[in-house]
Design a protein around this motif. Structure first.
Motif, mmCIF file in Angstrom:
data_model
loop_
_atom_site.group_PDB
_atom_site.id
_atom_site.type_symbol
_atom_site.label_atom_id
_atom_site.label_comp_id
_atom_site.label_asym_id
_atom_site.label_seq_id
_atom_site.Cartn_x
_atom_site.Cartn_y
_atom_site.Cartn_z
ATOM 1 N N VAL A 30 0.835 -1.207 0.000
ATOM 2 C CA VAL A 30 0.000 0.000 0.000
ATOM 3 C C VAL A 30 0.868 1.256 0.000
ATOM 4 O O VAL A 30 0.604 2.208 -0.753
ATOM 5 C CB VAL A 30 -0.951 -0.023 1.212
ATOM 6 C CG1 VAL A 30 -1.601 1.341 1.414
ATOM 7 C CG2 VAL A 30 -2.017 -1.090 1.027
ATOM 8 N N GLN A 33 2.377 1.748 -3.309
ATOM 9 C CA GLN A 33 1.374 2.253 -4.257
ATOM 10 C C GLN A 33 1.199 3.768 -4.111
ATOM 11 O O GLN A 33 1.038 4.474 -5.117
ATOM 12 C CB GLN A 33 0.032 1.558 -4.019
ATOM 13 C CG GLN A 33 -0.046 0.138 -4.531
ATOM 14 C CD GLN A 33 -1.424 -0.461 -4.293
ATOM 15 O OE1 GLN A 33 -1.675 -1.040 -3.245
ATOM 16 N NE2 GLN A 33 -2.310 -0.293 -5.253
ATOM 17 N N ILE A 34 1.189 4.262 -2.887
ATOM 18 C CA ILE A 34 1.038 5.705 -2.669
ATOM 19 C C ILE A 34 2.207 6.450 -3.290
ATOM 20 O O ILE A 34 2.030 7.485 -3.956
ATOM 21 C CB ILE A 34 0.912 6.000 -1.164
ATOM 22 C CG1 ILE A 34 -0.419 5.455 -0.624
ATOM 23 C CG2 ILE A 34 1.026 7.497 -0.885
ATOM 24 C CD1 ILE A 34 -0.557 5.508 0.871
ATOM 25 N N THR A 68 -1.882 2.995 7.068
ATOM 26 C CA THR A 68 -2.190 3.648 5.794
ATOM 27 C C THR A 68 -2.412 5.142 6.004
ATOM 28 O O THR A 68 -1.917 5.967 5.213
ATOM 29 C CB THR A 68 -3.432 3.012 5.152
ATOM 30 O OG1 THR A 68 -3.173 1.635 4.877
ATOM 31 C CG2 THR A 68 -3.805 3.727 3.859
ATOM 32 N N ILE A 180 -6.951 1.979 -1.019
ATOM 33 C CA ILE A 180 -5.740 2.059 -1.840
ATOM 34 C C ILE A 180 -5.531 0.757 -2.598
ATOM 35 O O ILE A 180 -5.170 0.746 -3.772
ATOM 36 C CB ILE A 180 -4.508 2.368 -0.961
ATOM 37 C CG1 ILE A 180 -4.694 3.685 -0.195
ATOM 38 C CG2 ILE A 180 -3.234 2.400 -1.804
ATOM 39 C CD1 ILE A 180 -4.755 4.906 -1.060
ATOM 40 N N TYR A 246 -4.828 10.167 -0.515
ATOM 41 C CA TYR A 246 -5.715 9.793 -1.615
ATOM 42 C C TYR A 246 -7.097 9.355 -1.125
ATOM 43 O O TYR A 246 -7.741 8.482 -1.708
ATOM 44 C CB TYR A 246 -5.070 8.716 -2.493
ATOM 45 C CG TYR A 246 -3.853 9.239 -3.214
ATOM 46 C CD1 TYR A 246 -3.983 10.145 -4.262
ATOM 47 C CD2 TYR A 246 -2.573 8.875 -2.815
ATOM 48 C CE1 TYR A 246 -2.876 10.664 -4.909
ATOM 49 C CE2 TYR A 246 -1.448 9.383 -3.447
ATOM 50 C CZ TYR A 246 -1.610 10.289 -4.504
ATOM 51 O OH TYR A 246 -0.501 10.809 -5.131
ATOM 52 N N ALA A 248 -7.898 7.876 1.758
ATOM 53 C CA ALA A 248 -7.963 6.626 2.520
ATOM 54 C C ALA A 248 -8.091 6.891 4.013
ATOM 55 O O ALA A 248 -7.660 7.923 4.526
ATOM 56 C CB ALA A 248 -6.715 5.796 2.259
#
Length: 292
Positions: A30, A33-34, A68, A180, A246, A248
């Motif tokens: 995760v 990915q961010i 996250t 995410i 984003y 989350a």
């Protein structure tokens, strides 16, 4: 508080260092990915290093549904700083200004059509005029703590002669903001429901009058096996949390919360008895039914 450090490599890939610990929740993926989303690169260009206190930045820890939300916020901040440095270097190479270029798909494009890729930018920053290592570190903390929300459904059968509960299906809908990674988020929900199912109907540590534990083997401590599990369904309810990376927030522990009360309510709906002690073993169910 969480912190992250990101360094651009010669080939245009990035090292991401985080103190956050992946306990099986998929936080390494995760957080990568961010970073990838912010830097507009494929996930395979993000090399993540986590939870080594010799060289990764500080992180408070993987608890309180915060990885996250908090550590992801630090990664996003650090990636935005690196993105800004990339645009500044690309502007120098393209003889323009950062306002007249865009970063997209591992390239920086100027309005006149010229472009440079990230590997060229990295080499230019390290080996030519005004040498600079493109890298950044950021910390993130938040006074906001937006909770996830969930709704739990249970479908059960109750044998009124033995008190045996058979859970046929569990469904949970969770608002975790913007997921995410939807696959790992749904896996978290399903894993939480599996744990909570045992907590609700079978897992118990009884003691005798001398305080000695009566269950001394895992074979007698009834954890659900794969072929004993009911049908599971997880539903992600999309929303956007402005204080999170984003949009989350968390999934985390919320799948553990609703299973036991949902099963208890389903039992009440089936046989009109209210169970107020866990686990809901056949003996307890049968006893309450006999007292009706």
């Amino acid at each position: 508080m969480g912190a992250a450090s990101i360094k651009m490599n010669d080939d245009g890939s990035f090292n991401v260092l985080v103190g956050a610990t992946d306990l099986g929740t998929g936080s390494d993926t995760v957080l990568a990915q961010i970073a990838a989303e912010t830097l507009d690169v494929p996930l395979e260009d993000i090399l993540i290093y986590s939870s080594d206190t010799d060289f990764t930045p500080f992180d408070t820890g993987a608890y309180a549904s915060s990885t996250t939300f908090i550590s992801g916020g630090a990664v996003q901040k650090a990636a935005l700083k690196v993105r800004e440095q990339i645009l500044q270097r690309a502007a120098l190479m393209l003889n323009t200004t950062p306002d007249d270029i865009t970063l997209h798909d591992q390239h920086v494009y100027a309005t006149d059509g010229h472009s440079v890729n990230l590997a060229e930018i990295a080499l230019h920053s390290l080996h030519t005029k005004d040498q600079q290592q493109i890298m950044a570190t950021a910390s993130h903390m938040s006074l906001d703590s937006p909770p996830p929300f969930g709704a739990q459904y249970a479908d059960v059968e109750v044998d009124t002669h033995t008190g045996q509960i058979t859970v046929k299906k569990l469904v949970m809908a969770v608002d975790c903001g913007t997921a995410i990674n939807p696959i790992t988020a749904q896996g978290q929900i399903e894993g939480g429901m599996a744990q909570a199912l045992g907590y609700a109907v079978s897992e118990e540590m009884p003691y005798d009058e001398h305080g000695r534990l009566l269950v001394t083997r895992f074979g007698d401590y009834r954890i659900f096996q794969a072929d004993e599990m009911p049908e599971l369904e997880s539903i992600l309810v999309p929303s956007y949390e402005p204080s999170g990376p984003y949009g989350a927030k968390a999934v985390a522990e919320i799948p553990m919360v609703g299973v036991a009360p949902a099963i208890a309510n389903a039992v009440h709906d089936a046989v009109t008895v209210r169970i107020r002690e866990l686990p809901m073993t056949p003996e307890r169910i049968w006893t309450v039914i006999q007292q009706k």
